[in-house]
Design a protein around this motif. Structure first.
Motif, short mmCIF file in Angstrom:
data_model
loop_
_atom_site.label_atom_id
_atom_site.label_comp_id
_atom_site.label_asym_id
_atom_site.label_seq_id
_atom_site.Cartn_x
_atom_site.Cartn_y
_atom_site.Cartn_z
N LEU A 52 0.83 -1.20 0.00
CA LEU A 52 0.00 0.00 0.00
C LEU A 52 0.86 1.25 0.00
CD1 LEU A 52 -2.77 1.36 0.16
CD2 LEU A 52 -2.63 1.20 2.65
N GLY A 53 1.95 1.20 0.76
CA GLY A 53 2.87 2.35 0.80
C GLY A 53 3.46 2.64 -0.57
N GLY A 54 3.81 1.57 -1.31
CA GLY A 54 4.36 1.77 -2.65
C GLY A 54 3.34 2.40 -3.60
N LEU A 55 2.08 1.95 -3.50
CA LEU A 55 1.03 2.52 -4.35
C LEU A 55 0.79 3.99 -4.03
CD1 LEU A 55 -1.58 -0.42 -4.31
CD2 LEU A 55 -0.10 0.27 -6.21
N VAL A 56 0.75 4.29 -2.71
CA VAL A 56 0.54 5.68 -2.30
C VAL A 56 1.72 6.55 -2.75
CG1 VAL A 56 0.36 7.23 -0.31
CG2 VAL A 56 -0.94 5.09 -0.37
N LEU A 57 2.93 6.03 -2.61
CA LEU A 57 4.11 6.78 -3.04
C LEU A 57 4.06 7.06 -4.54
CD1 LEU A 57 6.79 8.00 -2.12
CD2 LEU A 57 7.88 5.81 -2.63
N ALA A 58 3.60 6.08 -5.32
CA ALA A 58 3.48 6.28 -6.77
C ALA A 58 2.46 7.37 -7.08
CB ALA A 58 3.08 4.96 -7.43
N LEU A 59 1.31 7.35 -6.35
CA LEU A 59 0.30 8.39 -6.57
C LEU A 59 0.81 9.76 -6.14
CD1 LEU A 59 -2.92 6.49 -5.40
CD2 LEU A 59 -2.30 7.14 -7.74
N LEU A 60 1.54 9.80 -5.02
CA LEU A 60 2.14 11.06 -4.57
C LEU A 60 3.09 11.61 -5.63
CD1 LEU A 60 2.90 10.31 -0.82
CD2 LEU A 60 1.44 12.14 -1.66
N SER A 61 3.89 10.72 -6.20
CA SER A 61 4.83 11.14 -7.23
C SER A 61 4.10 11.67 -8.45
CB SER A 61 5.73 9.96 -7.63
OG SER A 61 6.46 9.48 -6.52
N LEU A 62 3.00 11.01 -8.83
CA LEU A 62 2.21 11.44 -9.99
C LEU A 62 1.65 12.84 -9.77
CD1 LEU A 62 0.86 10.85 -12.73
CD2 LEU A 62 -1.02 9.80 -11.47
N VAL A 63 1.07 13.07 -8.58
CA VAL A 63 0.51 14.39 -8.29
C VAL A 63 1.59 15.46 -8.29
CG1 VAL A 63 -0.62 15.78 -6.51
CG2 VAL A 63 -1.46 13.49 -7.01
N CYS A 64 2.73 15.17 -7.70
CA CYS A 64 3.82 16.14 -7.63
C CYS A 64 4.40 16.44 -9.01
CB CYS A 64 4.92 15.65 -6.70
SG CYS A 64 4.44 15.61 -4.95
N VAL A 65 4.58 15.40 -9.82
CA VAL A 65 5.08 15.61 -11.19
C VAL A 65 4.11 16.45 -11.99
CG1 VAL A 65 5.58 14.44 -13.38
CG2 VAL A 65 6.54 13.55 -11.26
N ALA A 66 2.81 16.14 -11.85
CA ALA A 66 1.79 16.93 -12.56
C ALA A 66 1.81 18.38 -12.10
CB ALA A 66 0.41 16.32 -12.33
N TYR A 67 1.93 18.58 -10.80
CA TYR A 67 1.95 19.95 -10.27
C TYR A 67 3.15 20.73 -10.81
CZ TYR A 67 3.08 23.77 -7.15
OH TYR A 67 3.43 25.00 -6.66
N TRP A 68 4.34 20.15 -10.71
CA TRP A 68 5.54 20.87 -11.15
C TRP A 68 5.57 21.06 -12.66
CZ3 TRP A 68 8.08 23.89 -8.22
CH2 TRP A 68 8.17 23.65 -6.86
N GLY A 69 5.05 20.08 -13.39
CA GLY A 69 4.96 20.26 -14.84
C GLY A 69 4.04 21.40 -15.20
N LEU A 70 2.89 21.46 -14.51
CA LEU A 70 1.95 22.55 -14.74
C LEU A 70 2.54 23.88 -14.30
CD1 LEU A 70 -0.95 23.35 -15.57
CD2 LEU A 70 -1.64 22.93 -13.22
N PHE A 71 3.22 23.89 -13.18
CA PHE A 71 3.85 25.11 -12.67
C PHE A 71 4.87 25.65 -13.66
CE2 PHE A 71 7.11 27.34 -10.26
CZ PHE A 71 6.37 28.20 -9.47
N LEU A 72 5.74 24.79 -14.16
CA LEU A 72 6.77 25.21 -15.12
C LEU A 72 6.14 25.69 -16.42
CD1 LEU A 72 9.46 22.42 -14.58
CD2 LEU A 72 9.60 24.82 -13.88
N ASN A 73 5.06 25.01 -16.84
CA ASN A 73 4.36 25.42 -18.05
C ASN A 73 3.80 26.83 -17.92
OD1 ASN A 73 3.14 25.30 -20.57
ND2 ASN A 73 2.31 23.26 -20.23
N ILE A 74 3.24 27.13 -16.74
CA ILE A 74 2.66 28.46 -16.50
C ILE A 74 3.75 29.52 -16.45
CG2 ILE A 74 1.41 29.87 -14.81
CD1 ILE A 74 -0.08 27.32 -14.00
N ILE A 75 4.85 29.22 -15.76
CA ILE A 75 5.90 30.21 -15.55
C ILE A 75 6.70 30.48 -16.82
CG2 ILE A 75 8.04 30.71 -14.29
CD1 ILE A 75 5.49 30.98 -12.64
N THR A 76 7.05 29.42 -17.56
CA THR A 76 7.93 29.56 -18.72
C THR A 76 7.19 29.86 -20.02
OG1 THR A 76 7.88 27.18 -19.21
CG2 THR A 76 9.57 27.96 -17.68
N HIS A 77 5.85 29.64 -20.03
CA HIS A 77 5.05 29.83 -21.24
C HIS A 77 5.50 28.91 -22.38
CE1 HIS A 77 3.35 33.41 -19.40
NE2 HIS A 77 4.57 33.83 -19.16
N LYS A 78 6.12 27.80 -22.02
CA LYS A 78 6.60 26.85 -23.02
C LYS A 78 6.06 25.46 -22.68
CE LYS A 78 10.91 29.34 -23.99
NZ LYS A 78 12.39 29.26 -23.99
#
Length: 278
Positions: A52-78
């Motif tokens: 269960l910990g591995g699954l939760v960690l994978a979901l946490l990683s997915l949310v964080c990657v999505a957030y930072w990808g979206l953040f960089l997209n907004i900031i860099t306009h690229k």
């Protein structure tokens, strides 16, 4: 110009702040799924808690990657790899939670929706390509039509006699000049039917902030560039739209060969122009 830029930046900051809070809430919730049952799961199987910990960690990683990808997209306009998926997560997952979080923080829903539409436009500009005229749909609300006009435009925009008493005549001029599709919808159901029938690859939509936000959600993954209508007489009555904003959008999303010999003469970038409305 400075005031417009500051408004746009303020709305970006609001969006980034809310989506940061949303990401934190998701991470906290996912972490609790691991921590709370951790002790009890060992009674089922010694490795159950770690699975269960591995699954939760994978979901946490997915949310964080999505957030930072979206953040960089907004900031860099690229665009960054997976930018379309990030926009999808924002539309389907983050936005509903952002609205709830904003409500808890007593932030007006209108400001949240305006920030969402503004950021969505920037994401669409970053990820969308250029299209043929027949692949672009200008989707307009019926409230642009003069309230005293008895012409039915919902099923045939050419019923307009171009009297000039409402913005429809100017929209038909854009339709004739660039060859793009143009349609008027009386509501979300009709708008969805129009999209299904015409099957555009790109939509430039005019509406109030509420209808734009819901339309962007309903038509995903189709890219929708939103332009706010102006409401001098209140909502849903004799509204207007700035035609230069639509023309600038067409210059951004049409293939260059369909723009040869045409000059907009507007002298503004599309991002600056959209900032005056968003």
């Amino acid at each position: 110009m400075k005031q417009t830029t500051s408004i746009r930046r303020a709305r970006k900051r609001l969006f980034i702040g809310l989506i940061s809070g949303t990401c934190f809430v998701f991470c906290l919730f996912l972490a609790s799924l691991w921590i709370v049952p951790f002790i009890g799961l060992e009674n089922i199987h010694p490795a159950a808690s770690w699975i269960l910990g591995g699954l939760v960690l994978a979901l946490l990683s997915l949310v964080c990657v999505a957030y930072w990808g979206l953040f960089l997209n907004i900031i860099t306009h690229k665009p960054v790899p997976g930018s379309r998926r990030f926009r999808g997560l924002t539309i389907k997952l983050f936005l509903p939670v952002m609205v709830l979080l904003g409500r808890a923080l007593k932030i007006e829903k209108e400001n949240i929706m305006l920030s969402f539409v503004s950021v969505n436009n920037e994401l669409v500009q970053a990820e969308a390509g250029r299209y043929k005229p027949e692949d672009i749909l200008l989707l307009m609300p019926h409230c642009l039509q003069n309230s005293k006009c008895d012409r039915r435009l919902t099923y045939d925009i050419n019923n307009c006699n171009r009297c000039g008493k409402c913005p429809i005549a100017g929209l038909l001029d854009l339709h004739d000049k660039y060859g793009v599709n143009l349609a008027v919808a009386t509501g979300g159901t009709i708008a969805r039917r129009i999209v299904v029938q015409m099957r555009p690859r790109m939509i430039i939509a005019v509406a109030c902030y509420r209808d734009l936000a819901s339309g962007i959600q309903d038509t995903f993954p189709l890219p929708v560039f939103g332009v706010l209508n102006e409401r001098p007489h209140g909502p849903c009555l004799d509204t207007t739209v700035a035609h230069p904003l639509l023309e600038e959008a067409l210059h951004r999303f049409l293939q260059p060969k369909y723009l040869k010999g045409m000059t907009s003469g507007l002298g503004k970038t599309i991002s600056t122009a959209q900032g005056t409305r968003l």
